[in-house]
Design a protein around this motif. Sequence first.
Motif, PDB file in Angstrom:
ATOM      1  N   UNK A  20       0.803  -1.222   0.000  1.00  0.00           N
ATOM      2  CA  UNK A  20       0.000   0.000   0.000  1.00  0.00           C
ATOM      3  C   UNK A  20       0.841   1.280   0.000  1.00  0.00           C
ATOM      4  N   UNK A  21       2.156   1.143  -0.036  1.00  0.00           N
ATOM      5  CA  UNK A  21       3.022   2.322  -0.060  1.00  0.00           C
ATOM      6  C   UNK A  21       3.098   2.835  -1.486  1.00  0.00           C
ATOM      7  N   UNK A  22       2.901   4.149  -1.648  1.00  0.00           N
ATOM      8  CA  UNK A  22       2.846   4.736  -2.988  1.00  0.00           C
ATOM      9  C   UNK A  22       4.123   5.427  -3.429  1.00  0.00           C
ATOM     10  N   UNK A  28       6.354   5.116   7.212  1.00  0.00           N
ATOM     11  CA  UNK A  28       6.384   3.779   7.828  1.00  0.00           C
ATOM     12  C   UNK A  28       7.650   3.585   8.650  1.00  0.00           C
ATOM     13  N   UNK A  29       8.763   4.057   8.144  1.00  0.00           N
ATOM     14  CA  UNK A  29      10.029   3.944   8.875  1.00  0.00           C
ATOM     15  C   UNK A  29       9.937   4.714  10.182  1.00  0.00           C
ATOM     16  N   UNK A  30       9.335   5.889  10.141  1.00  0.00           N
ATOM     17  CA  UNK A  30       9.158   6.690  11.363  1.00  0.00           C
ATOM     18  C   UNK A  30       8.318   5.928  12.381  1.00  0.00           C
ATOM     19  N   UNK A  44      10.622   4.119 -13.565  1.00  0.00           N
ATOM     20  CA  UNK A  44       9.569   4.828 -12.840  1.00  0.00           C
ATOM     21  C   UNK A  44      10.035   6.222 -12.445  1.00  0.00           C
ATOM     22  N   UNK A  45       9.132   7.168 -12.516  1.00  0.00           N
ATOM     23  CA  UNK A  45       9.434   8.537 -12.131  1.00  0.00           C
ATOM     24  C   UNK A  45       8.659   8.843 -10.860  1.00  0.00           C
ATOM     25  N   UNK A  85       3.306  14.979   6.105  1.00  0.00           N
ATOM     26  CA  UNK A  85       3.173  13.553   6.441  1.00  0.00           C
ATOM     27  C   UNK A  85       1.711  13.158   6.446  1.00  0.00           C
ATOM     28  N   UNK A  86       1.486  11.895   6.079  1.00  0.00           N
ATOM     29  CA  UNK A  86       0.107  11.391   6.062  1.00  0.00           C
ATOM     30  C   UNK A  86      -0.194  10.584   7.281  1.00  0.00           C
TER      31      UNK A  86
END
Length: 137
Positions: free
Chosen positions: A28-30, A38-40, A71-72, A136-137
């Motif tokens: 689910x990581x975009x 996620x690392x945080x 990929x960009x 941040x989300x």
Amino acid sequence: MADSSSPSKATEVPAPHEPRRIAKPASELNDVYDLLDEIRLRPGMWVRGNSLPHLESMLLGYRLALNLHGLDEDWPFWNPGSQGLFAEWLWQRLGRHSAAGWATEIEREAQAADQEPLDLFFSLFDEYRAERGHTAR
């Protein structure tokens, strides 16, 4: 109960007014911003020894994978021929330039301030994101 004078850690339980964010599955990581969020959330799971050079290596691998797959992506870190937008921002923020790279310089700053390097990285990266309207989300 936590001592209010102790420095906060990224892994502590959020204050009652802050919602607790649930970890996302990797599928689910975009983008790199999602990965860093996620690392945080669980730094020990992602970054050996909470080391910024290990994080930097991980991000370099991520960038190489983007290139290999054509990929960009909005990429604030290393690019061929450049230390990247985050490093450029950091040099302005610190008032100096370094060929050693952002990870080494943040670790030096953290040591001088008796702070955890990963905590300082996320604090600085939050500033960088806020200035660029990418929170941040």
